[in-house]
Design a protein around this motif. Structure first.
Motif, PDB file in Angstrom:
ATOM      1  N   VAL A  76      25.137  17.382  94.359  1.00 26.68           N
ATOM      2  CA  VAL A  76      26.505  17.095  93.923  1.00 26.68           C
ATOM      3  C   VAL A  76      26.585  15.688  93.348  1.00 26.68           C
ATOM      4  O   VAL A  76      27.184  15.454  92.280  1.00 26.68           O
ATOM      5  CB  VAL A  76      27.495  17.271  95.096  1.00 26.68           C
ATOM      6  CG1 VAL A  76      28.866  16.674  94.745  1.00 26.68           C
ATOM      7  CG2 VAL A  76      27.636  18.739  95.462  1.00 26.68           C
ATOM      8  N   ARG A  77      25.977  14.733  94.043  1.00 30.08           N
ATOM      9  CA  ARG A  77      25.999  13.348  93.565  1.00 30.08           C
ATOM     10  C   ARG A  77      25.159  13.194  92.299  1.00 30.08           C
ATOM     11  O   ARG A  77      25.560  12.525  91.336  1.00 30.08           O
ATOM     12  CB  ARG A  77      25.485  12.413  94.652  1.00 30.08           C
ATOM     13  CG  ARG A  77      26.389  12.316  95.880  1.00 30.08           C
ATOM     14  CD  ARG A  77      26.005  11.105  96.722  1.00 30.08           C
ATOM     15  NE  ARG A  77      26.884  10.987  97.890  1.00 30.08           N
ATOM     16  CZ  ARG A  77      26.559  11.375  99.111  1.00 30.08           C
ATOM     17  NH1 ARG A  77      25.368  11.938  99.329  1.00 30.08           N
ATOM     18  NH2 ARG A  77      27.392  11.233 100.117  1.00 30.08           N
ATOM     19  N   ALA A  95      22.545  21.239 103.834  1.00 30.52           N
ATOM     20  CA  ALA A  95      23.763  20.538 103.443  1.00 30.52           C
ATOM     21  C   ALA A  95      23.452  19.200 102.778  1.00 30.52           C
ATOM     22  O   ALA A  95      24.087  18.823 101.780  1.00 30.52           O
ATOM     23  CB  ALA A  95      24.668  20.327 104.664  1.00 30.52           C
ATOM     24  N   LEU A 111      28.278  19.783 106.222  1.00 29.93           N
ATOM     25  CA  LEU A 111      28.708  19.101 104.995  1.00 29.93           C
ATOM     26  C   LEU A 111      29.448  17.809 105.318  1.00 29.93           C
ATOM     27  O   LEU A 111      29.314  16.804 104.596  1.00 29.93           O
ATOM     28  CB  LEU A 111      29.592  20.029 104.163  1.00 29.93           C
ATOM     29  CG  LEU A 111      28.877  21.240 103.535  1.00 29.93           C
ATOM     30  CD1 LEU A 111      29.884  22.199 102.931  1.00 29.93           C
ATOM     31  CD2 LEU A 111      27.877  20.786 102.469  1.00 29.93           C
ATOM     32  N   VAL A 127      24.576  18.152  98.975  1.00 34.79           N
ATOM     33  CA  VAL A 127      25.401  16.980  98.670  1.00 34.79           C
ATOM     34  C   VAL A 127      24.651  16.033  97.733  1.00 34.79           C
ATOM     35  O   VAL A 127      25.245  15.427  96.832  1.00 34.79           O
ATOM     36  CB  VAL A 127      25.821  16.274  99.968  1.00 34.79           C
ATOM     37  CG1 VAL A 127      26.532  14.961  99.664  1.00 34.79           C
ATOM     38  CG2 VAL A 127      26.734  17.182 100.788  1.00 34.79           C
ATOM     39  N   ARG A 141      39.830  19.339  99.420  1.00 34.68           N
ATOM     40  CA  ARG A 141      39.208  20.634  99.682  1.00 34.68           C
ATOM     41  C   ARG A 141      40.219  21.717 100.025  1.00 34.68           C
ATOM     42  O   ARG A 141      41.292  21.435 100.569  1.00 34.68           O
ATOM     43  CB  ARG A 141      38.202  20.518 100.820  1.00 34.68           C
ATOM     44  CG  ARG A 141      38.800  20.078 102.145  1.00 34.68           C
ATOM     45  CD  ARG A 141      37.773  20.013 103.273  1.00 34.68           C
ATOM     46  NE  ARG A 141      36.671  19.101 103.007  1.00 34.68           N
ATOM     47  CZ  ARG A 141      35.716  18.813 103.895  1.00 34.68           C
ATOM     48  NH1 ARG A 141      35.732  19.384 105.106  1.00 34.68           N
ATOM     49  NH2 ARG A 141      34.760  17.972 103.597  1.00 34.68           N
ATOM     50  N   LEU A 143      29.930  14.920 102.319  1.00 35.54           N
ATOM     51  CA  LEU A 143      30.461  15.540 101.106  1.00 35.54           C
ATOM     52  C   LEU A 143      31.804  14.938 100.717  1.00 35.54           C
ATOM     53  O   LEU A 143      32.093  14.761  99.529  1.00 35.54           O
ATOM     54  CB  LEU A 143      30.615  17.053 101.316  1.00 35.54           C
ATOM     55  CG  LEU A 143      31.264  17.823 100.166  1.00 35.54           C
ATOM     56  CD1 LEU A 143      30.400  17.779  98.913  1.00 35.54           C
ATOM     57  CD2 LEU A 143      31.541  19.281 100.560  1.00 35.54           C
TER      58      LEU A 143
END
Length: 324
Positions: free
Chosen positions: A124-125, A117, A145, A121, A157, A150
């Motif tokens: 993602v960043r 996780a 997450l 993340v 979400r 996240l």
């Protein structure tokens, strides 16, 4: 004096090998070219079409070298036809001019919640992702997450987490509203309306049942057929996830023909394998994770990203959502 017939190089054993390989290439090529989504074994073979193409070329060249003319003719001819279907994925298409808002979408199959996780993340960043589509989302993974923060990057979400591999979800930088965009399926496929400034976007976290299950590919075919077609009258629509299908499967090509483009194919990365991420030799890597976007959206980038703990690679695509 009588002429002694010359034996061909390699003898009967080489002939047997070439004929056997040529027959296998021929059958696999015909299944792909005629668009036959048949048994699970045929579907597995179709997923290997790029490898069949390479095998066909090699078989044809060897057959030429040892003067097996019939094998050479058939395999090289079929390879040429397959090349016309497969090779364009390795070259970028011309990008249409588009004015609108860029959107970056990432998709990740979490391997029943085993993916790292924190690493996810971090990606993602790093990639400044706007919308994240997740497959095989478990309650434990949701907790992981949350601990990885996240929500700081993607605060909105729609999660449909479940134990095992049937859960899915969508996380977003922008407000989202849950939408039922697909019929009921064995594996849940979360849908959401993303309130993108200037224009709403519908997105589905795609995850049809694999076609190679012992029960056969019928549910896989129903799941793919149930994915929403692109519509000119509604919101821009994006399908992102683990399709358990390559661009060689007829069911996926039919979906594309409703008005989508494959983001990887558009930028020349359509042959980048996404599964398996953790097996360098066997089974061979195939491209079964996709971002399909409305064909009115010009695609800028596509990237395959490794995330520890999963057997899939994540995929990230940036495209432009046109102004209304």
């Amino acid at each position: 004096m009588t002429d002694v017939p010359r034996s061909r190089p390699g003898g009967g054993f080489v002939t047997f090998l070439l004929v056997t390989t040529g027959l296998a290439v021929t059958l696999a090529a015909l299944v792909r070219l005629f668009g036959i989504d048949g048994t699970r074994y045929m579907l597995a073979t179709t997923a290997l079409t790029p490898y069949v193409l390479v095998l066909g070329v090699l078989t044809g060249l060897v057959a030429l070298l040892v003067k097996r003319w019939a094998v050479a003719l058939v395999t090289l001819l079929l390879s040429a036809v397959l090349t016309a279907a497969v090779a364009p994925r390795a070259f970028p298409d011309s990008r249409p001019v588009g004015v609108g808002r860029p959107l970056k979408v990432m998709s990740m199959n979490l391997l029943v919640g085993k993916a790292d996780a924190e690493a996810l993340v971090e990606q993602v960043r790093r990639h400044d992702v706007d919308v994240l589509a997740l497959q095989e989302l478990t309650p434990a993974m949701v907790a992981d997450l949350d601990r990885a923060k996240l929500a700081q990057a993607l605060p909105y979400r729609v999660f449909r987490d479940e134990p095992g591999g049937s859960g899915s979800g969508i996380a977003s930088r922008y407000p989202v509203t849950a939408r039922d965009l697909t019929p009921p399926s064995t594996l849940r496929q979360a849908g959401a309306l993303v309130d993108l400034p200037g224009r709403d976007v519908e997105i589905v976290s795609v995850h049809p049942l694999p076609p190679v299950v012992p029960e056969g590919p019928e549910q896989w075919q129903r799941d793919l057929a149930g994915l929403p077609a692109r519509t000119l009258t509604g919101p821009i629509r994006v399908l992102a996830g683990d399709f358990n299908a390559t661009l060689d499967h007829a069911s996926l090509r039919r979906l594309l023909n409703t008005g989508y483009v494959d983001a990887a194919d558009q930028v020349g990365d359509g042959l980048a394998p996404t599964w398996p991420a953790d097996s360098p030799w066997w089974p061979p890597g195939v491209t079964i994770d996709h971002v399909l976007v409305d064909n009115r959206c010009p695609v800028d980038t596509f990237e395959v990203v490794d995330v520890p703990g999963s057997d899939h690679r994540a995929i990230v695509s940036r495209f432009v959502v046109p102004a209304p």
